[in-house]
Design an enzyme around this catalytic site. Structure first.
Site, PDB file in Angstrom:
ATOM      1  N   HIS A 268       0.835  -1.206   0.000  1.00 28.18           N
ATOM      2  CA  HIS A 268       0.000   0.000   0.000  1.00 28.18           C
ATOM      3  C   HIS A 268       0.871   1.256   0.000  1.00 28.18           C
ATOM      4  O   HIS A 268       0.623   2.194  -0.775  1.00 28.18           O
ATOM      5  CB  HIS A 268      -0.929  -0.003   1.216  1.00 28.18           C
ATOM      6  CG  HIS A 268      -1.639   1.295   1.437  1.00 28.18           C
ATOM      7  ND1 HIS A 268      -2.870   1.569   0.891  1.00 28.18           N
ATOM      8  CD2 HIS A 268      -1.297   2.402   2.149  1.00 28.18           C
ATOM      9  CE1 HIS A 268      -3.241   2.788   1.236  1.00 28.18           C
ATOM     10  NE2 HIS A 268      -2.305   3.318   2.002  1.00 28.18           N
ATOM     11  N   GLU A 269       1.871   1.283   0.870  1.00 24.45           N
ATOM     12  CA  GLU A 269       2.756   2.451   0.934  1.00 24.45           C
ATOM     13  C   GLU A 269       3.517   2.634  -0.384  1.00 24.45           C
ATOM     14  O   GLU A 269       3.710   3.762  -0.855  1.00 24.45           O
ATOM     15  CB  GLU A 269       3.740   2.307   2.101  1.00 24.45           C
ATOM     16  CG  GLU A 269       3.087   2.253   3.476  1.00 24.45           C
ATOM     17  CD  GLU A 269       2.274   3.492   3.778  1.00 24.45           C
ATOM     18  OE1 GLU A 269       2.652   4.583   3.311  1.00 24.45           O
ATOM     19  OE2 GLU A 269       1.245   3.380   4.468  1.00 24.45           O
ATOM     20  N   HIS A 272       1.568   4.460  -3.056  1.00 21.41           N
ATOM     21  CA  HIS A 272       1.629   5.921  -3.041  1.00 21.41           C
ATOM     22  C   HIS A 272       2.801   6.421  -3.877  1.00 21.41           C
ATOM     23  O   HIS A 272       2.695   7.431  -4.589  1.00 21.41           O
ATOM     24  CB  HIS A 272       1.778   6.425  -1.597  1.00 21.41           C
ATOM     25  CG  HIS A 272       0.524   6.332  -0.789  1.00 21.41           C
ATOM     26  ND1 HIS A 272      -0.652   6.924  -1.163  1.00 21.41           N
ATOM     27  CD2 HIS A 272       0.269   5.709   0.393  1.00 21.41           C
ATOM     28  CE1 HIS A 272      -1.580   6.682  -0.259  1.00 21.41           C
ATOM     29  NE2 HIS A 272      -1.056   5.943   0.682  1.00 21.41           N
ATOM     30  N   GLU A 346      -5.640   7.102  -1.370  1.00 19.88           N
ATOM     31  CA  GLU A 346      -5.676   5.905  -0.536  1.00 19.88           C
ATOM     32  C   GLU A 346      -6.333   4.746  -1.277  1.00 19.88           C
ATOM     33  O   GLU A 346      -5.866   3.603  -1.200  1.00 19.88           O
ATOM     34  CB  GLU A 346      -6.422   6.186   0.770  1.00 19.88           C
ATOM     35  CG  GLU A 346      -5.707   7.147   1.697  1.00 19.88           C
ATOM     36  CD  GLU A 346      -4.319   6.675   2.089  1.00 19.88           C
ATOM     37  OE1 GLU A 346      -4.133   5.459   2.276  1.00 19.88           O
ATOM     38  OE2 GLU A 346      -3.415   7.526   2.186  1.00 19.88           O
ATOM     39  N   ASP A 350      -4.540   1.293  -2.199  1.00 20.40           N
ATOM     40  CA  ASP A 350      -5.151   0.003  -1.849  1.00 20.40           C
ATOM     41  C   ASP A 350      -5.250  -0.895  -3.082  1.00 20.40           C
ATOM     42  O   ASP A 350      -4.973  -2.101  -3.018  1.00 20.40           O
ATOM     43  CB  ASP A 350      -6.548   0.222  -1.260  1.00 20.40           C
ATOM     44  CG  ASP A 350      -6.517   0.645   0.198  1.00 20.40           C
ATOM     45  OD1 ASP A 350      -5.420   0.617   0.802  1.00 20.40           O
ATOM     46  OD2 ASP A 350      -7.579   1.011   0.735  1.00 20.40           O
TER      47      ASP A 350
END
Length: 405
Positions: A268-269, A272, A346, A350
């Site tokens: 997930h990070e 970004h 976000e 995801d």
């Protein structure tokens, strides 16, 4: 008028949040009935309510402080005090701004103390000590003076020396400074507050390195931060730019999640990064900052700007200080727009994680994070749309569940 409207909006939204969370306190949402106990759900609701109440107190305190320093004549008092030393305009301006900001922080200190040693303690999250709190406070203040002081002096000098378009040069310097700090923070500043140790779990480390290769991400290392030194909350993030990029797990998170879940959180990070969210937010910040500097450039030459805010004299430093104090009031109206794009980011992160790992792993990790951090599962929809940078739990889980079907 703008101040009253911003305060009224925030107060109304907070009232909605309190009422909504309280109403849904005794029923776990259907999507979480098998994973979150009623006891944990009630704890999250009570924690949210207590924080919201304290935020209301902080809001009132902030309003009073703002009025005292502007219409109440506080800035005039500070300005006259430093003018009595007959220093140069530049040194006097620096002293006025720094001392005013220091006084404001001192007035707000009791709120921070109550948050840490009463609310966080009440819900079992506080690991801080008075000694550590004071040490951190002194270190933060020292760094602010050592780093912010010279930057402030440079901006004031530019305002004084460069002419009508000083704000353009000042903006470019501030943005350059922001990029420099993004590079320096993980390597030089963060280690002053926390201990970062290389990840020792070889099995987890190998899985993460494999994920990094698949995602095309390079970093200066995978580190575990001693977050438990101050708090029981868990988190993970990547920080830095260029050669200083590093991945950081809180030790509390390492102890809470299994390897599959940790890999999903990291994916997930990384999402970004791969979706260029950091760059997009930097560009947005640059545009907002540029607009702010241009506005300051115009306001600094308007007599009513000073007199309307209770300041009897005019100077570059006073214009900058007044703008710093009132800008957050106007930023209130930008919050829902910024939050909207943050929530979109976000969802994209995801989706990225769901592509590179199994969605169920991220779902399980998120459920544990909601539970362990006592994050409410039932925020008021309007409040969350205005304030939440992350989608509400039920919406986020539903989006991920759809990916696994």
């Amino acid at each position: 008028m703008t101040l009253a409207l911003a305060f009224a909006i925030e107060w109304w939204l907070s009232h909605r949040q309190l009422a909504y969370v309280r109403t849904h306190r005794d029923a776990v949402p259907d999507a979480f009935k098998d994973t979150i106990s009623l006891e944990a759900h009630r704890k999250a609701a009570d924690y949210t309510i207590d924080k919201a109440r304290l935020a209301n107190v902080d809001r009132i305190v902030g309003l009073v402080i703002l009025l005292l320093f502007t219409l109440g004549g506080g800035i005039d008092v500070v300005n006259r005090f430093w003018a009595g030393f007959e220093l140069s305009p530049l040194v006097t301006g620096i002293a006025v701004i720094l001392s005013t900001m220091l006084l404001i922080n001192l007035f707000e200190l009791p709120i921070s103390l109550y948050q840490t040693f009463v609310i966080e303690e009440r819900y079992g999250f506080n690991r801080n000590t008075p000694k550590q709190f004071i040490t951190d406070l002194l270190l933060q203040t020292g760094l602010s003076l050592a780093i912010g002081g010279p930057l402030l002096a440079l901006i004031l000098w530019i305002m004084q020396s460069v002419g009508n378009y000083w704000w353009l040069l000042a903006w470019s310097i501030v943005m350059g400074f922001s990029i420099l700090m993004s590079w320096a923070f993980p390597t030089f500043i963060a280690p002053l507050f926390n201990k970062f140790t290389p990840l020792e779990d070889e099995t987890l480390k190998k899985r993460i390195e494999t994920l990094l290769d698949r995602c095309g991400f390079q970093s200066k290392g995978i580190f575990v931060m001693d977050g438990s030194r101050r708090s029981g909350h868990g988190n993970a993030y990547f920080t830095g730019i260029g050669d200083s990029k590093r991945i950081v797990f809180f030790d509390t998170l390492i102890n809470s999640l299994n390897h599959d879940e940790l890999e999903a959180v990291l994916a997930h990070e990384l999402g970004h990064f791969r979706r260029k969210h950091v760059l997009k937010m930097l560009v947005a910040s640059a545009l907002i900052t540029l607009t702010g500097f241009a506005l300051l450039g115009w306001l600094s030459g308007q007599d009513w700007f000073y007199s309307g805010l209770g300041v009897s004299s005019q100077s570059n430093a006073l214009a900058l200080l007044l703008f710093m104090l009132i800008a957050p009031v106007f930023a209130t109206f930008l919050q829902p727009i910024i939050a909207y794009f943050q929530r979109r980011h976000e969802f994209e992160a995801d989706d990225f994680a769901a592509y590179y790992t199994r969605p169920i792993y991220l779902i399980n990790a998120l459920v544990k994070l909601y539970r362990d951090n006592a994050s409410t599962l039932t925020p008021d929809p309007l409040y969350s749309a205005f304030h939440y940078s992350h989608p509400p739990a039920s919406i986020r889980i539903a989006n991920l569940s759809a990916k696994s079907s």
